[in-house]
Enzyme design. Structure first.
Site, PDB file in Angstrom:
ATOM      1  N   MET A  93       0.789  -1.231   0.000  1.00 56.81           N
ATOM      2  CA  MET A  93       0.000   0.000   0.000  1.00 56.81           C
ATOM      3  C   MET A  93       0.823   1.284   0.000  1.00 56.81           C
ATOM      4  O   MET A  93       0.287   2.344   0.319  1.00 56.81           O
ATOM      5  CB  MET A  93      -0.964  -0.025   1.197  1.00 56.81           C
ATOM      6  CG  MET A  93      -1.929  -1.189   1.164  1.00 56.81           C
ATOM      7  SD  MET A  93      -2.899  -1.268  -0.375  1.00 56.81           S
ATOM      8  CE  MET A  93      -3.890  -2.730  -0.077  1.00 56.81           C
ATOM      9  N   ILE A  95       3.469   3.939  -2.196  1.00 59.91           N
ATOM     10  CA  ILE A  95       3.978   4.276  -3.531  1.00 59.91           C
ATOM     11  C   ILE A  95       5.486   4.452  -3.429  1.00 59.91           C
ATOM     12  O   ILE A  95       5.987   5.150  -2.547  1.00 59.91           O
ATOM     13  CB  ILE A  95       3.288   5.555  -4.061  1.00 59.91           C
ATOM     14  CG1 ILE A  95       1.800   5.251  -4.300  1.00 59.91           C
ATOM     15  CG2 ILE A  95       3.960   6.050  -5.337  1.00 59.91           C
ATOM     16  CD1 ILE A  95       0.973   6.444  -4.722  1.00 59.91           C
ATOM     17  N   HIS A 112      -3.297  -4.685  -9.359  1.00 61.30           N
ATOM     18  CA  HIS A 112      -4.256  -3.631  -9.014  1.00 61.30           C
ATOM     19  C   HIS A 112      -5.666  -4.179  -9.190  1.00 61.30           C
ATOM     20  O   HIS A 112      -5.959  -4.798 -10.222  1.00 61.30           O
ATOM     21  CB  HIS A 112      -4.051  -2.401  -9.905  1.00 61.30           C
ATOM     22  CG  HIS A 112      -4.971  -1.287  -9.541  1.00 61.30           C
ATOM     23  ND1 HIS A 112      -4.790  -0.519  -8.408  1.00 61.30           N
ATOM     24  CD2 HIS A 112      -6.117  -0.845 -10.113  1.00 61.30           C
ATOM     25  CE1 HIS A 112      -5.782   0.353  -8.316  1.00 61.30           C
ATOM     26  NE2 HIS A 112      -6.600   0.172  -9.335  1.00 61.30           N
ATOM     27  N   GLU A 150       7.447   5.208 -12.603  1.00 66.06           N
ATOM     28  CA  GLU A 150       7.300   6.377 -11.717  1.00 66.06           C
ATOM     29  C   GLU A 150       5.861   6.890 -11.647  1.00 66.06           C
ATOM     30  O   GLU A 150       5.534   7.705 -10.797  1.00 66.06           O
ATOM     31  CB  GLU A 150       8.281   7.484 -12.136  1.00 66.06           C
ATOM     32  CG  GLU A 150       7.981   8.163 -13.457  1.00 66.06           C
ATOM     33  CD  GLU A 150       8.326   7.329 -14.690  1.00 66.06           C
ATOM     34  OE1 GLU A 150       8.805   6.186 -14.547  1.00 66.06           O
ATOM     35  OE2 GLU A 150       8.086   7.832 -15.806  1.00 66.06           O
ATOM     36  N   ASP A 153       0.358   3.199 -10.885  1.00 65.75           N
ATOM     37  CA  ASP A 153      -0.506   2.347 -11.721  1.00 65.75           C
ATOM     38  C   ASP A 153      -0.368   2.660 -13.211  1.00 65.75           C
ATOM     39  O   ASP A 153      -1.255   2.322 -14.004  1.00 65.75           O
ATOM     40  CB  ASP A 153      -1.986   2.453 -11.296  1.00 65.75           C
ATOM     41  CG  ASP A 153      -2.232   1.928  -9.881  1.00 65.75           C
ATOM     42  OD1 ASP A 153      -1.550   0.958  -9.486  1.00 65.75           O
ATOM     43  OD2 ASP A 153      -3.081   2.492  -9.185  1.00 65.75           O
ATOM     44  N   GLU A 181     -11.507 -14.544  -8.785  1.00 67.18           N
ATOM     45  CA  GLU A 181     -11.639 -14.799 -10.229  1.00 67.18           C
ATOM     46  C   GLU A 181     -10.492 -14.200 -11.039  1.00 67.18           C
ATOM     47  O   GLU A 181     -10.234 -14.647 -12.153  1.00 67.18           O
ATOM     48  CB  GLU A 181     -12.975 -14.246 -10.744  1.00 67.18           C
ATOM     49  CG  GLU A 181     -14.169 -14.987 -10.168  1.00 67.18           C
ATOM     50  CD  GLU A 181     -15.496 -14.501 -10.761  1.00 67.18           C
ATOM     51  OE1 GLU A 181     -15.497 -13.700 -11.713  1.00 67.18           O
ATOM     52  OE2 GLU A 181     -16.544 -14.949 -10.244  1.00 67.18           O
ATOM     53  N   ALA A 182      -9.851 -13.178 -10.484  1.00 71.01           N
ATOM     54  CA  ALA A 182      -8.838 -12.489 -11.296  1.00 71.01           C
ATOM     55  C   ALA A 182      -7.453 -12.430 -10.623  1.00 71.01           C
ATOM     56  O   ALA A 182      -6.499 -13.039 -11.106  1.00 71.01           O
ATOM     57  CB  ALA A 182      -9.326 -11.090 -11.649  1.00 71.01           C
ATOM     58  N   GLU A 183      -7.347 -11.734  -9.500  1.00 74.77           N
ATOM     59  CA  GLU A 183      -6.013 -11.458  -8.940  1.00 74.77           C
ATOM     60  C   GLU A 183      -5.199 -12.720  -8.678  1.00 74.77           C
ATOM     61  O   GLU A 183      -4.025 -12.799  -9.050  1.00 74.77           O
ATOM     62  CB  GLU A 183      -6.136 -10.675  -7.629  1.00 74.77           C
ATOM     63  CG  GLU A 183      -6.730  -9.302  -7.812  1.00 74.77           C
ATOM     64  CD  GLU A 183      -6.750  -8.508  -6.518  1.00 74.77           C
ATOM     65  OE1 GLU A 183      -5.729  -8.442  -5.828  1.00 74.77           O
ATOM     66  OE2 GLU A 183      -7.810  -7.942  -6.183  1.00 74.77           O
TER      67      GLU A 183
END
Ligand code: GAR
Length: 201
Positions: A93, A95, A112, A150, A153, A181-183
């Protein structure tokens, strides 16, 4: 067989880390091995998952270390100590600044919980992403694995998977469906792809 060494950066529950651990066990990831799990806070349950899997753990707390620079230096030290060549942000979490990301071009991945370029960038993390998707009223969301540069996302997309939004969804229900279903599928798959690329160099 030679394997690419992976460091996984985490902040919370670590279900994506668990998906990576399971994928290494089952052979979905065969070109890489997780050598380090680095948590941004000592209370992250992801650390317990790593310990149970026998993976070296490190804690780098921005608050305890006092500055972003010291925080990133601590992460770098763990990466260098373990010889990790690929960094996977799995529910991480914070940056990372450009001075960090530019050291690892095409060697940092992030998952993401939305279809980038929707619901992404600064301020969009965790449950907030799903709250925003439901508030907007989109009928399809999903997850994205991308390289980290840089721009938050903003790096090149590696894999995406769409997930249907259903009537009555709450942010929590939607978060769980996007993970299942995705990650948990595309993060291990993308990790294997990049590990292969590393080995072929
Ligand atoms: C996951 O949904 C992940 O995509 C998201 O946080 C959750 C962490 O869950 N990451 C972000 O929002 C990063 N911007 P986990 O700790 O159980 O893997």
């Amino acid at each position: 067989m030679k394997k690419a060494k992976i460091a996984v950066l985490v902040s919370g529950g670590g279900t994506n880390l668990q998906a990576l651990i399971d994928a290494e066990k089952s052979g979905v990831i065969q070109s890489g091995e997780i050598v380090a799990v680095i948590a941004s806070n000592e209370g992250a349950y992801a650390l317990t998952r790593a310990e149970q899997a026998g993976i070296a753990t490190f804690v780098a707390s921005r608050r305890a270390l006092g500055s972003q620079e010291a925080f990133e230096d601590a992460i770098l030290a763990a990466i260098q100590k373990t010889g990790a060549e690929l960094i996977v942000l799995a529910g991480f979490m914070s940056i990372l600044r450009e001075s960090f990301t530019k050291r690892f071009p095409r060697r940092i991945l992030n998952v993401h919980p939305a279809l980038i370029p929707s619901f992404c960038g600064k301020g969009f993390y965790g449950l907030r992403v799903h709250e925003a998707a439901l508030a907007y009223g989109v009928k399809v969301t999903g997850a994205t694995v991308h390289f980290v540069n840089e721009i938050p996302d903003g790096g090149e997309i590696i894999l995406q998977k769409a997930v249907e939004i259903k009537e009555g969804d709450t942010p929590e229900i939607l978060q769980r469906r996007v993970m299942e279903e995705a990650e948990w599928k595309i993060l291990p798959a993308a990790t294997e792809l990049v590990c292969r690329e590393i080995l072929s160099n």
